[in-house]
Every structure is written in C-alpha cells, then in structure tokens.
Design a protein around this motif. Structure first.
Motif, PDB file in Angstrom:
ATOM      1  N   LEU A   1     -11.493   8.657 -27.261  1.00  0.00           N
ATOM      2  CA  LEU A   1     -11.811  10.077 -26.469  1.00  0.00           C
ATOM      3  C   LEU A   1     -10.607  10.708 -26.333  1.00  0.00           C
ATOM      4  CD1 LEU A   1     -13.888   8.077 -23.601  1.00  0.00           C
ATOM      5  CD2 LEU A   1     -14.804   9.519 -25.340  1.00  0.00           C
ATOM      6  N   GLU A   2      -9.458  10.087 -25.951  1.00  0.00           N
ATOM      7  CA  GLU A   2      -8.247  11.178 -25.890  1.00  0.00           C
ATOM      8  C   GLU A   2      -7.896  11.790 -26.967  1.00  0.00           C
ATOM      9  OE1 GLU A   2      -3.925  10.663 -24.025  1.00  0.00           O
ATOM     10  OE2 GLU A   2      -4.421   9.000 -25.087  1.00  0.00           O
ATOM     11  N   ARG A   3      -8.143  11.362 -28.104  1.00  0.00           N
ATOM     12  CA  ARG A   3      -7.741  11.835 -29.361  1.00  0.00           C
ATOM     13  C   ARG A   3      -8.754  12.922 -29.520  1.00  0.00           C
ATOM     14  NH1 ARG A   3      -8.056   8.193 -34.722  1.00  0.00           N
ATOM     15  NH2 ARG A   3     -10.392   8.504 -34.249  1.00  0.00           N
ATOM     16  N   ASN A   4     -10.078  12.712 -29.323  1.00  0.00           N
ATOM     17  CA  ASN A   4     -11.002  13.706 -29.473  1.00  0.00           C
ATOM     18  C   ASN A   4     -10.973  14.840 -28.651  1.00  0.00           C
ATOM     19  OD1 ASN A   4     -12.459  12.097 -31.710  1.00  0.00           O
ATOM     20  ND2 ASN A   4     -13.766  11.513 -30.054  1.00  0.00           N
ATOM     21  N   ALA A   5     -10.444  14.523 -27.333  1.00  0.00           N
ATOM     22  CA  ALA A   5     -10.178  15.770 -26.476  1.00  0.00           C
ATOM     23  C   ALA A   5      -8.875  16.618 -26.843  1.00  0.00           C
ATOM     24  CB  ALA A   5     -10.028  14.978 -25.024  1.00  0.00           C
TER      25      ALA A   5
END
Length: 326
Positions: A30-34
C-alpha cells in the motif's frame, strides 16, 4: 491438559506471526502504491510546466518581439509564464509548489534557498544527472519533490544573461544590472522543482491498511474460536468418557458381586449350563445399565460443548480458567 495448553500456545504464536506477516506485506504494498501515485502526480505537474514553457517560447515570445523594444514584457519569458500559471493553481492548492530555482536569477523571486541550492549544486557536480527526487518537511506537512536541471542549451538565452552590455535596455530598466548575468552555454544555472504533498495518498493507504487488518484479524479470531471450541469439545468428550467408564466399572463390580454372593450357595448343586445362564443374565443386566447411563450422559456432553463455545465467545478469560482447572 498440558497437551491442550501447548496446542493453544502454538496456535496463538502462529496466529500472531501470520497476522504480523500479513500486516507487513500489505503495508509495504500500500505504501509503495501511494508513493507511485505521488510520483506520477509530480511528473504530470512537471510535464505541465514544461508544456507552458514550450508554448511561451514557441508562440507568445515571437509575437511580442516588437514591443520588447519599448518595454520589457516578462510574459515572454518561459520561466515567468510557467511560474505564474502554477501560482494560479496554488490559490486552490497551496500545498503544491513549482519553482525554477536559480543561483543567480534576473528576477529575485527565483533565487534558490538553501535546500534548493544544494540540489542545483548536485546537478552542477554531476553532469549526467537528469532528475533528483526526495522528501522534505514543509509548513504544510511532508512533501515529495522532483527536480530537474535548468541547463543553458539555447544560445538565444545569452542575449539577456551573458553580459550587461548585451542585454536589452528594457530588461536593465526593469530588473537592474546586478543579477542574472554571466551565464555560460551548457551551464546548469538552476533547477525546476515540483513539490507535492504526501499526506493525502499516505492517509488513504493507512485507512485501507486499517480496514484490511481489521477484517483479517476478525477472520483469524473467528477461526481461533472455532478451533478452540473443537479442542474443548474433544477435551470434554474424553473427560466424560473417563468418568462414565469409571462409574460403569463400579456398577459392573457391584452387579457381579451381588449376583455371585446371592448365588454362591446354589453353585455347588448347579451344573455348567446353569452357571453359564446366570452369568449371561448378569452380563445382560450390565449392558442394559451401560446403555442407560450413556444415553443420559451423551446429551449432557453435547450441552457442555455448546456451553463451552458460548463461554469462549462471551468471556475468554473465564473459559481459559475453566480449561486449566479441568
């Protein structure tokens, strides 16, 4: 009970380890996508700024060349146009910013501050570098920035920035002779820097992570309750069977003992067939009593399992206490 306790401890460890692993992997994704979303937004804004510069240089500046002889029009300067367009955007979105930070600018508002000067120096020291990205703290929160070098590749730029003598008089009248001169061809004089906030995408990722972990934890708890209830049912069944067997042994001994005492005096005169018949009758009575006791205890065992399941859901601490006492 020791075996059941070990099983529960192992299950809890597996539960905790699995939940932690799922949480780590999901948050990383999720952090990478954000952050990819943030970088895409910054790249889009940078392309918009470059498009504004190209439009100004290709279509606006040629139309105003005649007027430049009489008064200097900053609207003909690509950097000025890009900055002004983005300033209009910032009226609604102040957390975004665009600046063409220059070490020696003509317009004082373009002068690089300390952290921007560090980026410009990195481009000057590394000729092959085409982009620098990073995070920094701002008054509006954490910000992600993308920087690209401002390199003098068009000789026409030196008409205004080489020497004071070569610069248009209208430019000197507007900005003075102190700044924005001495530039060299192919020199990195500044950097285009786009800054976008990280709070919104990361907050969205945090909310998605919290929802996902809550749902996953709920599923794990339900599975744990089912497994614990099944283990308690097996434990109660084993315990009740032991109680039934011990009582039935006592009943059997009592029945056979009374039968033997009552018939001891007759055994001497009875033949072998009569003895066999007497034992068969005692065995039948014992089987009948066994079935009766079992039929009474089985519903009690089922009820005990149901109560244990409800107890586990309503009060896990009390359930653990009862389990340890048993």
């Amino acid at each position: 009970m020791k075996l059941l306790l070990k099983f529960n401890l192992i299950f809890l460890l597996i539960f905790a380890g699995g939940l932690a692993a799922i949480g780590q992997v999901s948050w990383t994704l999720l952090e990478r996508n954000a952050r990819e979303e943030i970088a895409q937004s910054a790249g889009l804004l940078m392309d918009a700024a470059l498009a504004t510069r190209g439009y100004t240089q290709g279509q606006i500046a040629p139309l105003l060349q005649t007027q430049l002889k009489y008064t200097f029009l900053p609207q003909t300067i690509a950097a000025y146009s890009a900055t002004e367009v983005f300033n209009d955007v910032r009226k609604k979105h102040p957390e975004y910013s665009y600046k063409e930070a220059v070490l020696n600018p003509t317009n004082p508002r373009d002068r690089a501050v300390e952290w921007e000067s560090d980026i410009v120096q990195q481009f000057r020291n590394n000729k092959e570098s085409t982009e620098i990205i990073g995070d920094r703290d701002t008054p509006n929160g954490r910000s992600f920035y993308v920087a690209r070098p401002l390199r003098i590749v068009n000789p026409a730029c030196l008409q205004c920035h080489s020497t004071v003598e070569a610069a248009p008089p209208t430019l000197i009248e507007r900005y003075g002779p102190a700044n924005g001169f001495g530039w060299q061809l192919n020199e990195v004089v500044g950097a285009q820097i786009i800054s976008v906030p990280t709070k919104v995408p990361l907050d969205r990722a945090q909310k998605a992570f919290n929802l996902f972990m809550t749902a996953t934890g709920t599923v794990f708890v339900l599975i744990g309750i089912m497994v614990a209830s099944a283990g308690l049912a097996v434990m109660l069944r084993h315990h009740l069977l032991q109680v039934v067997q011990s009582h039935l042994v006592l009943v059997r001994d009592a029945v056979i003992g009374s039968a033997i005492d009552a018939s001891m005096s007759d055994l001497v005169s009875c033949d072998e067939e009569q003895v066999r018949d007497a034992l068969s009758q005692d065995t039948l009575r014992y089987s009948t009593m066994t079935s009766s006791v079992a039929s009474e205890l089985v519903p009690s065992a089922i009820t005990g399992v149901a109560v244990a399941a409800v107890l586990l859901v309503m009060d896990p601490l009390l359930f653990a206490t009862v389990t340890l006492l048993l």
